[in-house]
Each structure stands twice: as structure tokens, then as C-alpha cells.
Design a protein around this motif. Structure first.
Motif, short mmCIF file in Angstrom:
data_model
loop_
_atom_site.label_atom_id
_atom_site.label_comp_id
_atom_site.label_asym_id
_atom_site.label_seq_id
_atom_site.Cartn_x
_atom_site.Cartn_y
_atom_site.Cartn_z
N UNK A 100 -7.78 13.51 -6.22
CA UNK A 100 -7.28 11.89 -6.28
C UNK A 100 -8.50 11.42 -6.01
N UNK A 101 -8.57 10.04 -6.42
CA UNK A 101 -9.41 8.86 -6.14
C UNK A 101 -8.84 7.75 -5.13
N UNK A 102 -9.09 7.25 -4.18
CA UNK A 102 -8.52 6.30 -3.36
C UNK A 102 -9.48 5.41 -3.34
N UNK A 103 -9.00 3.93 -4.19
CA UNK A 103 -9.75 2.97 -4.39
C UNK A 103 -9.36 1.88 -3.78
N UNK A 137 -14.76 0.95 -6.25
CA UNK A 137 -14.65 0.91 -7.56
C UNK A 137 -13.85 1.98 -8.50
N UNK A 138 -13.22 1.64 -9.54
CA UNK A 138 -12.48 2.80 -10.03
C UNK A 138 -13.50 3.98 -10.71
N UNK A 139 -13.01 5.11 -10.60
CA UNK A 139 -14.22 6.27 -11.40
C UNK A 139 -14.41 5.91 -12.47
N UNK A 140 -13.78 5.26 -13.33
CA UNK A 140 -14.02 4.95 -14.89
C UNK A 140 -15.52 4.15 -15.04
N UNK A 141 -15.70 3.44 -13.81
CA UNK A 141 -16.86 2.70 -13.72
C UNK A 141 -18.09 3.11 -13.23
N UNK A 165 -4.50 3.02 -5.57
CA UNK A 165 -5.00 1.82 -5.32
C UNK A 165 -4.72 1.47 -4.09
N UNK A 166 -5.58 1.00 -3.23
CA UNK A 166 -5.24 0.18 -1.86
C UNK A 166 -5.58 -1.21 -2.15
N UNK A 184 0.82 -1.35 -0.20
CA UNK A 184 -0.05 0.04 0.18
C UNK A 184 0.98 1.14 0.03
N UNK A 185 2.15 1.17 -0.03
CA UNK A 185 2.97 2.48 0.01
C UNK A 185 2.84 3.37 -1.10
N UNK A 186 2.49 2.74 -2.37
CA UNK A 186 2.24 3.73 -3.47
C UNK A 186 1.21 4.66 -3.32
N UNK A 187 0.19 4.00 -2.72
CA UNK A 187 -1.39 4.71 -2.47
C UNK A 187 -1.07 5.82 -1.65
N UNK A 188 -0.31 5.42 -0.39
CA UNK A 188 -0.07 6.36 0.70
C UNK A 188 0.72 7.50 0.32
N UNK A 189 1.71 7.17 -0.61
CA UNK A 189 2.47 8.31 -1.33
C UNK A 189 1.82 9.32 -1.89
#
Length: 227
Positions: A44-47, A123-127, A146-147, A26-31
Motif C-alpha cells: 500500500x502507498x499512503x500519499x 506524490x503518487x508512485x506512478x510519478x 490518498x490523504x 480521510x476516512x477512505x485512506x484510513x479504511x
């Protein structure tokens, strides 16, 4: 008597930023979240799935940013006039139905200094459904962090924290047993710890691997009934 004292001393769960468990998964999402206020176009969307830590991180950000917090599906949708003070906005459960005009407005204003927008969703915003063509294009362009479901490192730390919140000191054998067998989900881990505590109290026994096995076998039998 000891059992009663342990229950009376149960700690309240903590949702401080320092209690959020970071691992390579999850480090990339936290960053990405911590890059605020330098998000692309202020959005930002946190999914991620239930229990992945979206709300924990989002509420920590909201405190830091002094953001207005909205929850999709609330009884009374917010009035646009309530959001004219230029503050950042957090929308929780954004994939559960946010009026198109409100979402379109908040996405557009996010690029204004001080008006950042954070969205959490499973779910991702595109959906997400969107009748406005301009909203559709903006949702497709949102940057997504993405988490994932918790890995072993996160799940172990979560289990230890949940036991600690109930003033239970689990054996290493119990932790190892649970990590190998439970669903990769923080809500399920919370349920297991709650039920272990309740079963140990009902049977006047210490929390143990044997009690955990009893619960997991019961869950498996219940699942088989519906297959």
C-alpha cells in the motif's frame, strides 16, 4: 508568574492512533490502511501533502505490524541482508529516493506472508523515477490511499489539540478566526500556534484574535515583498 507556570506545564505532543482525527475527507485512506494484512499483494502507498497525517498513521501501523522502519534519504541506505527476517517494512518519504534494487526487492517480497510493505510519499508512485522497467510496472500497479489536505473538521480539531498541548484555552472567536484565514495545512497551523504562544509570552498578553491578526498580517506583508 502565571505565564511561566503555563509554559512549564506544556504537554508533549501525542502520536497515538486514538489522537488521529478522522473525517469524511480521510476516512477512505484510513479504511484502506486498516484493511491490513489483507492489502492487495501485501502493498500500500499512503500519499498526501505535508501534514496530512501520513507519518502519524504509518508509525501507528508500524507498531501494530512490528514493521522495520526505513526513511528515504537517510545517511546509510539499509542493507538487504538486514531485511531477511520476514517482517513487514515501512518506507517513509519513498518518493525522495530509494535505490531501485531495494524497492524492487521489497515490492516483490511483500506478497510473501508476513512481509507487507507500506510506503508514504507526497506524490503518487506512478510519478516516481525508476530506471528498471520491471520496477516501473510495479510502481504503476501499487494500490494508493490518498490523504487530502485537512478539511475544516480536521483543522479545527488539530488547532484545539495544538493549543491543548501548550496548555492554552483558546476562545471560540479565535478558533473561528483562524479557520477562516490560515493556510489549509497542519504544519502551518502548528506554526501559528507556536508563534501565538511566543508572541503572547513576549508581549505579556493572553493568546487572542488580535495577536493572531498581527501574525497573519505580518505573513501577508512578507509574502507581498516576494511577489
Amino acid at each position: 508568574m502565571a505565564r511561566q507556570l503555563r509554559l512549564e506545564l506544556r504537554r508533549q505532543p501525542s502520536f497515538r492512533r486514538e489522537d488521529f482525527i478522522i473525517s469524511p475527507s480521510n476516512a477512505a485512506a484510513v479504511q484502506a490502511l486498516d484493511a491490513w494484512p489483507n492489502w492487495h499483494a501485501g502493498r500500500l502507498a499512503l500519499v498526501g501533502p505535508a501534514g496530512s497525517g501520513k507519518s502519524h498513521l504509518a508509525r501507528c501501523w508500524a507498531r501494530r505490524a512490528h514493521a522495520v522502519v526505513l526513511v528515504a534519504g537517510a545517511d546509510r541506505p539499509p542493507d538487504l541482508s538486514d531485511l531477511q527476517d520476514g517482517r513487514p517494512v515501512l518506507i517513509e518519504n519513498a518518493d525522495q529516493g530509494v535505490p531501485d534494487d531495494l524497492l524492487f526487492h521489497l515490492i516483490n517480497r511483500a506478497d510473501t506472508e508476513g512481509c507487507s510493505l507500506l510506503l508514504t510519499a507526497r506524490t503518487p508512485p506512478a510519478t516516481w523515477p525508476a530506471e528498471l522497467p520491471d520496477l516501473r510496472s510495479r510502481l504503476n500497479a501499487l494500490h494508493v490511499a490518498l490523504l487530502p489536505e485537512p478539511d475544516d473538521e480536521i483543522l479545527e480539531a488539530v488547532l484545539r489539540k495544538l493549543f491543548r498541548d501548550r496548555n492554552i484555552k483558546p476562545s471560540e472567536e479565535l478558533i473561528s478566526y483562524l479557520l477562516k484565514r490560515i493556510e489549509r495545512s497542519v504544519p502551518y497551523a502548528r506554526s501559528i500556534v507556536d508563534r501565538l504562544d511566543e508572541l503572547a509570552d513576549a508581549e505579556q498578553k493572553p493568546v487572542s484574535r488580535a495577536l493572531a491578526r498581527q501574525i497573519l498580517e505580518s505573513d501577508a506583508e512578507t509574502l507581498n515583498l516576494f511577489e
